[in-house]
Design a protein around this motif. Sequence first.
Motif, PDB file in Angstrom:
ATOM      1  N   ALA A   1       0.836  -1.208   0.000  1.00 19.35           N
ATOM      2  CA  ALA A   1       0.000   0.000   0.000  1.00 19.35           C
ATOM      3  C   ALA A   1       0.867   1.252   0.000  1.00 19.35           C
ATOM      4  CB  ALA A   1      -0.941  -0.016   1.205  1.00 19.35           C
TER       5      ALA A   1
ATOM      6  N   ILE B   1      -1.713   3.342  -2.069  1.00 22.27           N
ATOM      7  CA  ILE B   1      -3.079   2.818  -1.908  1.00 22.27           C
ATOM      8  C   ILE B   1      -3.468   2.919  -0.437  1.00 22.27           C
ATOM      9  CG2 ILE B   1      -4.576   0.798  -2.164  1.00 22.27           C
ATOM     10  CD1 ILE B   1      -2.616  -0.156  -4.405  1.00 22.27           C
ATOM     11  N   GLN B   2      -4.595   3.511  -0.162  1.00 21.20           N
ATOM     12  CA  GLN B   2      -5.114   3.617   1.206  1.00 21.20           C
ATOM     13  C   GLN B   2      -5.916   2.358   1.536  1.00 21.20           C
ATOM     14  OE1 GLN B   2      -5.097   6.520   3.316  1.00 21.20           O
ATOM     15  NE2 GLN B   2      -3.787   7.662   1.934  1.00 21.20           N
ATOM     16  N   VAL B   3      -5.494   1.624   2.544  1.00 17.95           N
ATOM     17  CA  VAL B   3      -6.218   0.421   2.968  1.00 17.95           C
ATOM     18  C   VAL B   3      -6.981   0.789   4.237  1.00 17.95           C
ATOM     19  CG1 VAL B   3      -6.023  -2.032   3.574  1.00 17.95           C
ATOM     20  CG2 VAL B   3      -4.412  -1.022   1.948  1.00 17.95           C
ATOM     21  N   THR B   4      -8.072   1.527   4.033  1.00 22.28           N
ATOM     22  CA  THR B   4      -8.790   2.096   5.176  1.00 22.28           C
ATOM     23  C   THR B   4     -10.300   1.864   5.148  1.00 22.28           C
ATOM     24  OG1 THR B   4      -8.887   4.206   3.987  1.00 22.28           O
ATOM     25  CG2 THR B   4      -7.088   3.927   5.569  1.00 22.28           C
ATOM     26  N   LYS B   5     -10.810   1.358   4.036  1.00 24.70           N
ATOM     27  CA  LYS B   5     -12.252   1.133   3.924  1.00 24.70           C
ATOM     28  C   LYS B   5     -12.629  -0.165   4.607  1.00 24.70           C
ATOM     29  CE  LYS B   5     -13.200   2.413  -0.383  1.00 24.70           C
ATOM     30  NZ  LYS B   5     -13.575   2.221  -1.774  1.00 24.70           N
TER      31      LYS B   5
ATOM     32  N   GLY C   1      -8.381  -1.606   0.221  1.00 21.48           N
ATOM     33  CA  GLY C   1      -7.973  -0.442  -0.544  1.00 21.48           C
ATOM     34  C   GLY C   1      -7.884  -0.823  -2.005  1.00 21.48           C
TER      35      GLY C   1
END
Length: 185
Positions: free
Chosen positions: A30, A35-39, A47
């Motif tokens: 990420a 890449i945001q892995v936050t969802k 992400g």
Amino acid sequence: MYIIVGLGNPGKKYENTRHNVGFHAVDRLAINHGIQVTKLKHKALIGEGRIGNEKVVLVKPQTFMNLSGQSVMEILKFYKADLEKMVVLYDDIDVKVGALRIREKGSSGSHNGMKNIIYLLQKDNFPRIRIGVGKPQFGDLADYVLGRFSSEEIPLINEAIERSVLAVEAILKDDIQLAMNKYNG
């Protein structure tokens, strides 16, 4: 589209344990690719982004290790992804600390997270990258995998995580055979 799954346990308590090297590999991917892995979706932190020319979904199941398959099944169904385009990264006690074992398919070995994924999917034909954490010389296996790395092991595991990221990138850019030839061992 590729689904890249890193296995681990959620929460601060497990953050730097041997069992969470899959999470760390996804975190490194990420960072390297913005890449945001936050969802929080499908019982996982996810992400979406690109690695090279490939669209990817980075996944960190939040179900705890032994139920990882629940999240993986939901994600595969939602994205209508091909099983052969899912790569799972996880810790392996049967591989020495810092070594990688990349396979196109195969059994779960002794890993409960992989057992759950294979059991729920009823298939094992997906690539995986096993990151070696070694075996305990004595004591309880659960305590070992939920324990932290020694100061001597930290550089080895950091290097293995970096190599696992390069292996994922090689799988996406070229193919798994090239990644196996270059990064196994």
